[in-house]
Design a protein around this motif. Structure first.
Motif, PDB file in Angstrom:
ATOM      1  N   UNK A 163     -10.908 -11.218 -25.198  1.00 57.20           N
ATOM      2  CA  UNK A 163      -9.920 -10.948 -24.147  1.00 57.20           C
ATOM      3  C   UNK A 163      -9.557  -9.466 -24.133  1.00 57.20           C
ATOM      4  N   UNK A 164      -9.367  -8.930 -22.935  1.00 62.18           N
ATOM      5  CA  UNK A 164      -8.906  -7.555 -22.758  1.00 62.18           C
ATOM      6  C   UNK A 164      -7.680  -7.542 -21.858  1.00 62.18           C
ATOM      7  N   UNK A 165      -6.651  -6.817 -22.287  1.00 65.66           N
ATOM      8  CA  UNK A 165      -5.469  -6.589 -21.464  1.00 65.66           C
ATOM      9  C   UNK A 165      -5.563  -5.228 -20.774  1.00 65.66           C
ATOM     10  N   UNK A 166      -5.133  -5.192 -19.520  1.00 62.57           N
ATOM     11  CA  UNK A 166      -5.150  -3.937 -18.765  1.00 62.57           C
ATOM     12  C   UNK A 166      -3.750  -3.622 -18.249  1.00 62.57           C
ATOM     13  N   UNK A 167      -3.447  -2.335 -18.011  1.00 63.66           N
ATOM     14  CA  UNK A 167      -2.120  -1.962 -17.508  1.00 63.66           C
ATOM     15  C   UNK A 167      -1.923  -2.372 -16.054  1.00 63.66           C
ATOM     16  N   UNK A 168      -0.682  -2.166 -15.572  1.00 64.68           N
ATOM     17  CA  UNK A 168      -0.417  -2.275 -14.144  1.00 64.68           C
ATOM     18  C   UNK A 168      -1.351  -1.338 -13.376  1.00 64.68           C
ATOM     19  N   UNK A 169      -1.718  -1.735 -12.158  1.00 63.24           N
ATOM     20  CA  UNK A 169      -2.372  -0.817 -11.228  1.00 63.24           C
ATOM     21  C   UNK A 169      -1.324   0.145 -10.667  1.00 63.24           C
ATOM     22  N   UNK A 170      -1.763   1.295 -10.209  1.00 65.23           N
ATOM     23  CA  UNK A 170      -0.835   2.319  -9.727  1.00 65.23           C
ATOM     24  C   UNK A 170       0.094   1.788  -8.641  1.00 65.23           C
ATOM     25  N   UNK A 171      -0.465   1.004  -7.719  1.00 66.59           N
ATOM     26  CA  UNK A 171       0.346   0.530  -6.605  1.00 66.59           C
ATOM     27  C   UNK A 171       1.423  -0.466  -7.024  1.00 66.59           C
ATOM     28  N   UNK A 172       1.318  -1.016  -8.219  1.00 67.02           N
ATOM     29  CA  UNK A 172       2.315  -1.968  -8.689  1.00 67.02           C
ATOM     30  C   UNK A 172       3.591  -1.310  -9.205  1.00 67.02           C
ATOM     31  N   UNK A 174       5.181   1.466  -7.961  1.00 71.18           N
ATOM     32  CA  UNK A 174       5.894   2.311  -7.001  1.00 71.18           C
ATOM     33  C   UNK A 174       7.390   2.047  -7.043  1.00 71.18           C
ATOM     34  N   UNK A 175       7.771   0.786  -7.141  1.00 69.34           N
ATOM     35  CA  UNK A 175       9.202   0.430  -7.140  1.00 69.34           C
ATOM     36  C   UNK A 175       9.721   0.062  -8.521  1.00 69.34           C
ATOM     37  N   UNK A 177      10.742   1.104 -12.618  1.00 70.39           N
ATOM     38  CA  UNK A 177      11.440   2.238 -13.228  1.00 70.39           C
ATOM     39  C   UNK A 177      10.514   3.411 -13.509  1.00 70.39           C
ATOM     40  N   UNK A 178      11.054   4.616 -13.387  1.00 66.93           N
ATOM     41  CA  UNK A 178      10.269   5.821 -13.677  1.00 66.93           C
ATOM     42  C   UNK A 178       9.712   5.765 -15.090  1.00 66.93           C
ATOM     43  N   UNK A 179       8.454   6.136 -15.216  1.00 71.48           N
ATOM     44  CA  UNK A 179       7.807   6.128 -16.525  1.00 71.48           C
ATOM     45  C   UNK A 179       7.060   4.859 -16.846  1.00 71.48           C
ATOM     46  N   UNK A 180       7.099   3.855 -15.938  1.00 78.51           N
ATOM     47  CA  UNK A 180       6.347   2.627 -16.184  1.00 78.51           C
ATOM     48  C   UNK A 180       4.851   2.942 -16.214  1.00 78.51           C
ATOM     49  N   UNK A 181       4.135   2.612 -17.280  1.00 82.63           N
ATOM     50  CA  UNK A 181       2.715   2.959 -17.370  1.00 82.63           C
ATOM     51  C   UNK A 181       1.887   2.262 -16.299  1.00 82.63           C
ATOM     52  N   UNK A 182       0.856   2.943 -15.842  1.00 87.70           N
ATOM     53  CA  UNK A 182      -0.058   2.380 -14.847  1.00 87.70           C
ATOM     54  C   UNK A 182      -1.398   3.095 -14.941  1.00 87.70           C
ATOM     55  N   UNK A 183      -2.399   2.496 -14.339  1.00 84.29           N
ATOM     56  CA  UNK A 183      -3.754   3.056 -14.342  1.00 84.29           C
ATOM     57  C   UNK A 183      -4.418   2.687 -13.027  1.00 84.29           C
ATOM     58  N   UNK A 184      -5.271   3.544 -12.501  1.00 81.52           N
ATOM     59  CA  UNK A 184      -5.956   3.225 -11.249  1.00 81.52           C
ATOM     60  C   UNK A 184      -6.926   2.068 -11.454  1.00 81.52           C
TER      61      UNK A 184
END
Length: 214
Positions: A163-172, A174-175, A177-184
């Motif tokens: 199993x692999x976990x991935x971060x939020x996508x960038x578009x997720x 937008x709304x 909190x500032x600093x929430x990690x994301x990746x394209x």
């Protein structure tokens, strides 16, 4: 060689799930291996059943399940799944188990037989943040990983899986909190492609110090 790779549908109020969105971007063939893509439900038990059905149908050599881990800042390959369902939120059908074993006849935990260090090393060589994770949580991600490794232990011992976990996508974010990690999504997809490459090229894991101190 065949690689079955799965991703969940959206859950927890999100409209997309970067796991399956990235899976959809993968090429049809990686390092000569046929890539079989499957969306699975974010539902306890049903996700594992969908993976088992696909294993029976496609007879893959490798099964790699992908899930969203909002809040993590890197692509993380999971080392271990535990025999526990403990849901802080409801799954997509309203199930919210508490302190329940996933398989009464299963081990307390199963370790993946994928080359975790080789995967992390491959991604880092290509400038994609990656780590080994030693907890897949207790939600449906852990559920499907545990079920997969249970199946490998009981029925399909020639299959390699994990199993692999991935971060939020960038578009997720937008709304969020500032600093929430994301990746394209493109970077996530490239990371998954590299992970599959490392899995295909390494029957045994590489010898290099990794791990955590917390």
């Amino acid at each position: 060689m065949k690689v079955l790779i799965t991703g969940f549908d959206p859950f927890g109020g999100e409209t997309v799930n970067p796991a399956y969105e990235a899976v959809k971007l993968l090429p049809e063939v990686i390092c000569g291996a046929e890539i079989i893509k499957l969306e699975i439900p974010t539902v306890y038990t049903k996700s594992g059943a969908a993976v088992e059905k696909a294993i029976k149908e496609h007879q893959p050599d490798v099964v790699l399940c992908i899930g969203q881990a909002g809040g993590r800042s890197s692509i993380q390959i999971e080392k271990v799944a535990i025999n526990l369902a403990e849901a802080r939120i409801k799954d997509n059908e309203g199930n919210q188990p508490m302190d329940v074993a996933l398989h009464e006849d299963g081990e307390n935990a199963y370790f993946t037989n994928l080359p975790c260090k080789a995967v992390v090393n491959e991604l880092r060589k290509n400038n994609i943040p990656a780590h080994i994770s030693y907890t897949a949580g207790t939600f449906v991600c852990n559920d499907v990983m545990y079920h997969l490794l249970y199946l490998i232990s009981k029925k399909y011992n020639k299959v390699r899986g994990g199993f692999i976990h991935v971060p939020y996508a960038l578009e997720q974010v937008i709304d969020k909190p500032a600093g929430t990690p994301a990746m394209s999504l493109e970077t996530i997809a490239k990371g998954l492609e590299l992970a599959i490459k490392a899995i295909i090229e390494n029957d045994e894991d590489i010898s290099i110090h990794m791990g955590t101190i917390m």
